[in-house]
Write an enzyme that holds these catalytic residues in place. Structure first.
Site, mmCIF file in Angstrom:
data_model
loop_
_atom_site.group_PDB
_atom_site.id
_atom_site.type_symbol
_atom_site.label_atom_id
_atom_site.label_comp_id
_atom_site.label_asym_id
_atom_site.label_seq_id
_atom_site.Cartn_x
_atom_site.Cartn_y
_atom_site.Cartn_z
ATOM 1 N N GLY A 168 -0.620 -16.737 5.892
ATOM 2 C CA GLY A 168 -1.197 -15.330 5.869
ATOM 3 C C GLY A 168 -0.290 -14.627 5.001
ATOM 4 N N HIS A 212 -5.587 -5.722 -5.843
ATOM 5 C CA HIS A 212 -6.664 -5.872 -4.868
ATOM 6 C C HIS A 212 -6.205 -6.844 -3.740
ATOM 7 C CE1 HIS A 212 -10.950 -6.069 -3.211
ATOM 8 N NE2 HIS A 212 -10.711 -7.397 -2.917
ATOM 9 N N GLU A 213 -5.647 -8.150 -4.376
ATOM 10 C CA GLU A 213 -5.392 -9.372 -3.248
ATOM 11 C C GLU A 213 -4.290 -8.988 -2.454
ATOM 12 O OE1 GLU A 213 -7.577 -11.467 -2.564
ATOM 13 O OE2 GLU A 213 -8.905 -11.066 -4.318
ATOM 14 N N HIS A 245 -12.151 -4.722 2.661
ATOM 15 C CA HIS A 245 -12.798 -4.154 1.650
ATOM 16 C C HIS A 245 -13.235 -2.775 1.993
ATOM 17 C CE1 HIS A 245 -13.973 -8.340 -0.014
ATOM 18 N NE2 HIS A 245 -12.886 -7.717 -0.694
ATOM 19 N N GLY A 256 1.793 -19.077 11.326
ATOM 20 C CA GLY A 256 2.329 -20.056 10.388
ATOM 21 C C GLY A 256 2.708 -19.035 9.139
ATOM 22 N N HIS A 283 -5.456 -7.226 0.591
ATOM 23 C CA HIS A 283 -5.578 -8.008 1.604
ATOM 24 C C HIS A 283 -4.420 -8.736 2.288
ATOM 25 C CE1 HIS A 283 -9.918 -7.883 0.895
ATOM 26 N NE2 HIS A 283 -9.654 -8.298 -0.112
ATOM 27 N N HIS A 343 -4.597 -16.802 -3.860
ATOM 28 C CA HIS A 343 -4.779 -17.781 -4.530
ATOM 29 C C HIS A 343 -5.954 -17.131 -5.997
ATOM 30 C CE1 HIS A 343 -4.268 -20.925 -1.333
ATOM 31 N NE2 HIS A 343 -3.209 -20.769 -2.044
ATOM 32 N N HIS A 383 -8.886 -15.160 -3.722
ATOM 33 C CA HIS A 383 -8.687 -14.812 -2.480
ATOM 34 C C HIS A 383 -7.482 -14.829 -1.715
ATOM 35 C CE1 HIS A 383 -9.449 -19.486 -1.881
ATOM 36 N NE2 HIS A 383 -8.023 -19.082 -1.869
HETATM 37 ZN ZN ZN Z 1 -11.271 -8.370 -1.532
#
Ligand code: ZN
Length: 138
Positions: free
Chosen positions: A45, A73-74, A83, A42, A77, A49, A27
């Site tokens: 962001g 992929h991560e 997604h 902070g 984000h 993991h 994630h």
């Molecule tokens: Zn994802």
């Protein structure tokens, strides 16, 4: 990270949920997670993991998971992408084997945030906090 307050993107391996069932592989915290939650900017962001209970490999053969594919992929984000529903895109929510090449939809998504190109099918973030990538047991 938030506004240069802390470290930008930290990467680690932790236990998330094991390696069966609705299996979260990894994630990421989206940009400005704390700020958008009403707090102060902070450093969480962007952080990623990986679940240390999955079997990772370079390439994803057999029952192993391709680390590069999930990292790509991560990091999407981490940069602010949500997604995508576009089949074949890196930002699809479900792991479907090794996928190491950006799809036109991934490129359109990142350009919508950082560049001048409008109209991506990739969803720019609406939600805040953690987004995982899932692998359903076979
Ligand atoms: Zn994802």
């Amino acid at each position: 990270g938030g506004g240069g307050v802390g470290g930008d993107i930290r990467v680690g391996a932790i236990y998330i949920d094991g390696s069966s069932g609705e299996n979260v592989l990894a994630h990421a915290y989206q940009p400005l997670t704390e700020l958008l939650s009403g707090g102060v900017p902070g450093s969480i962001g962007g952080d990623v993991h990986f679940d240390n209970s999955n079997s990772w490999s370079d390439g994803g053969g057999g029952s192993t998971i391709d680390f590069f594919t999930v990292a790509l992929h991560e990091l999407g984000h981490s940069l602010g992408l949500g997604h995508s529903t576009v089949v074949g895109s890196v930002m699809e929510a479900i792991y479907a084997g090794s996928r190491r090449t950006l799809h036109a939809d991934d490129i359109a998504g990142i350009q919508a945030i950082y560049g001048p190109v409008p109209g991506p099918a990739t969803f720019v973030i609406f939600a805040i906090g953690i987004i995982g990538i899932f692998r359903f047991s076979r």
